[in-house]
Design an enzyme around this catalytic site. Structure first.
Site, short mmCIF file in Angstrom:
data_model
loop_
_atom_site.label_atom_id
_atom_site.label_comp_id
_atom_site.label_asym_id
_atom_site.label_seq_id
_atom_site.Cartn_x
_atom_site.Cartn_y
_atom_site.Cartn_z
N GLU A 1 0.82 -1.21 0.00
CA GLU A 1 0.00 0.00 0.00
C GLU A 1 0.86 1.27 0.00
O GLU A 1 0.42 2.32 -0.45
CB GLU A 1 -0.93 0.01 1.23
CG GLU A 1 -2.38 -0.18 0.86
CD GLU A 1 -3.34 -0.18 2.04
OE1 GLU A 1 -4.40 -0.80 1.87
OE2 GLU A 1 -3.06 0.39 3.10
N HIS B 1 7.68 -26.93 -1.49
CA HIS B 1 7.01 -28.03 -2.19
C HIS B 1 5.85 -27.54 -3.04
O HIS B 1 5.03 -28.33 -3.49
CB HIS B 1 6.56 -29.08 -1.16
CG HIS B 1 7.73 -29.69 -0.43
ND1 HIS B 1 8.25 -30.92 -0.75
CD2 HIS B 1 8.50 -29.19 0.58
CE1 HIS B 1 9.29 -31.17 0.04
NE2 HIS B 1 9.46 -30.14 0.86
N LYS C 1 -14.31 0.28 -3.66
CA LYS C 1 -15.38 0.70 -2.75
C LYS C 1 -16.46 1.46 -3.52
O LYS C 1 -17.65 1.24 -3.31
CB LYS C 1 -14.81 1.61 -1.65
CG LYS C 1 -13.89 0.92 -0.68
CD LYS C 1 -13.49 1.88 0.43
CE LYS C 1 -12.35 1.34 1.25
NZ LYS C 1 -11.76 2.34 2.13
O1 PA5 Z 1 -3.43 1.15 6.01
C1 PA5 Z 1 -4.56 1.61 5.80
O2 PA5 Z 1 -4.77 2.81 5.87
C2 PA5 Z 1 -5.73 0.72 5.50
O3 PA5 Z 1 -5.35 -0.60 5.35
C3 PA5 Z 1 -6.74 0.79 6.63
O4 PA5 Z 1 -6.13 0.42 7.82
C4 PA5 Z 1 -7.94 -0.12 6.35
O5 PA5 Z 1 -8.52 0.20 5.13
C5 PA5 Z 1 -8.96 -0.01 7.46
O6 PA5 Z 1 -9.39 1.31 7.59
P1 PA5 Z 1 -10.12 1.81 8.88
O7 PA5 Z 1 -9.20 1.66 10.03
O8 PA5 Z 1 -10.46 3.23 8.59
O9 PA5 Z 1 -11.35 0.96 9.06
#
Ligand code: PA5
Length: 445
Positions: A287, A308, A422
């Site tokens: 990310e 394996h 989303k």
């Molecule tokens: O690293 C990030 O920002 C995302 O992976 C969020 O943690 C994830 O989408 C969950 O978001 P939230 O904590 O707002 O529910």
């Protein structure tokens, strides 16, 4: 913790490595100065050193209350609000924790809100029926669908099963200080809450209550975890030159290798307890770096299991990969291989050795074979799998990720690409406010 670059540096030109090493200083400085892209999300940089004992005691007290009241605690969260806690708890707990019913001193910690599997939720609710359970609901935005959906179901069930007053004592919300539906709900219901600091993004939040509370509930030593991270914060700061700075070195070598066309990094462990550390790492790097059509693809394998399955590809497939091995020097327990009079399985040559000795030779043999097959190998050595070492590892990877992202020229602290699915999902589900998107998407299907 030690870092060995010998079997990786031989795959890149010394000039490139010198250049990337030199670049780490500027990137680390940018993190420190707060002048880089995404600088409103760098609260994690000095997070470990800012954590006080008083704060950890408060987290521990809330964890102890849940431990007292609950035989099961459900941790609801996804992505950065889930993977850190799961990674640390899996690394530290008994492998067969889920099956250990008798004489437990710790509650079972299970997870929800990290998928929308109906069967998963149905199974979980069946498991929770008749049990004294509690919920830690974690969401920074407070609006994430997967987590909110699971929480609605679990809250309803808990209130029915244990009554509203008891449910209120067994629910803890970890969320933004002011914003989001979870904050409003927690205020209205009077839940105990912890704040996720504004300037700490999800995937860098494991050392906030996002990770600390579920880890403490599972019975692990959060003070030792934080101590490890604090130590690593000192070892990776801007005052530590690149040649001694573990995070800078890791960032430098992976970027040098990337420039030589190796676009996939595989994080390898030889200890199945570290499986979810790799899941956490994949989110952290994926990310943070995968944007603007750039970024090393983070993958992972558990060895020797995956030798394996994926071993063939790694040994002889397309040469676009490199490996980073987390090597654990000392196993925490000892199992000695017995001798057998008949030796029908032919294993007497191993008699008297510990299983870990066999594993270590498998590790060494694999590393050398993969290097021979054209796969650069970065080696991270930790002493053992405990809170302190895991704390070190967490901060080491976080700091290296920030440095590496800046070297790559991206903003490592946003994730604009996550919104695309989303938007489509909401349009397809006719969420109010998505009417135009609904129309557009209907025309495409
Ligand atoms: O690293 C990030 O920002 C995302 O992976 C969020 O943690 C994830 O989408 C969950 O978001 P939230 O904590 O707002 O529910």
């Amino acid at each position: 913790m030690k870092l060995n670059l010998k079997n990786a540096a031989s795959f890149v030109s010394p000039i490139t490595l010198q250049a990337t090493m030199a670049q780490t200083a500027a990137a680390n400085e940018l993190l420190e100065s707060g002048k880089g892209a995404g600088n409103d999300y760098i609260g994690w940089v000095h997070l470990p050193s800012s954590i006080t004992d008083a704060f950890l005691n408060e987290v521990q007290a809330v964890a102890d209350e849940l431990r007292k009241r609950c035989e099961v605690v459900v941790v609801a969260g996804i992505g950065g609000s889930y993977l850190g806690a799961k990674a640390v708890n899996d690394a530290l707990q008994h492998t067969f924790d889920a099956y250990q019913a008798k004489d437990r001193k710790d509650p079972y910690v299970v997870y929800a809100g990290n998928n929308i599997g109906e069967d998963y939720l149905a199974d979980l609710m069946e498991f929770l029926r008749g049990k004294e359970f509690g919920i830690i609901n974690i969401s920074k935005s407070g609006t994430t669908t997967e987590t909110a959906l699971a929480f609605r179901l679990l809250k309803t069930m808990l209130e029915k099963q244990s009554g509203k007053a008891e449910a209120q004592k067994r629910i803890v919300a970890v969320t933004d200080a002011k914003k989001g539906a979870l904050r409003s709900l927690a205020t209205k219901e009077g839940y105990k809450t912890f704040v996720i600091p504004d300037n700490v993004g999800g995937r860098f939040s494991v050392l906030t209550p996002v990770g600390l509370l579920p880890i403490a509930v599972a019975g692990h030593d959060i003070k030792a975890l934080v101590r490890g991270a604090q130590e690593m914060e000192k070892l990776t700061g801007t005052d530590v030159p690149a040649e001694n700075n573990l995070s800078a070195q890791y960032a430098a070598i992976r970027n040098a290798i990337y420039r030589f066309g190796k676009t996939t990094e595989i994080l390898v462990n030889f200890n199945p307890k570290l499986h979810f550390m790799a899941e956490w790492w994949k989110q952290l790097y994926g990310e943070s770096e995968g944007k603007d059509n750039k970024g090393i693809f983070p993958a992972s394998v558990d060895f020797t299991t995956d030798l394996h399955s994926m071993g063939q590809w790694i040994q002889e497939g397309q040469r676009t990969i490199f490996e980073t091995v987390i090597s654990v020097k000392n196993a925490s327990k000892s199992v000695v291989i017995p001798s057998d009079e008949e030796n029908l399985d032919g294993l007497n040559f191993l008699a008297g050795k510990r299983v870990d000795e066999v594993n270590k030779m498998a590790e060494l043999g694999t590393r050398l074979a993969h290097v021979d097959g054209g796969v650069p190998n970065i080696l991270i050595e930790i002493d053992k799998v405990d809170e302190y070492n895991i704390g070190q590892l967490i901060y080491f990877f976080e700091r290296a990720c920030g440095i590496s992202g800046y070297m790559l020229g991206v903003n490592p602290f946003n994730q604009p690409g996550v919104e695309a699915y989303k938007k489509n999902m909401f349009a397809l589900l006719n969420k109010p406010g998505y009417e135009a998107e609904s129309k557009a998407i209907q025309a495409r299907i």
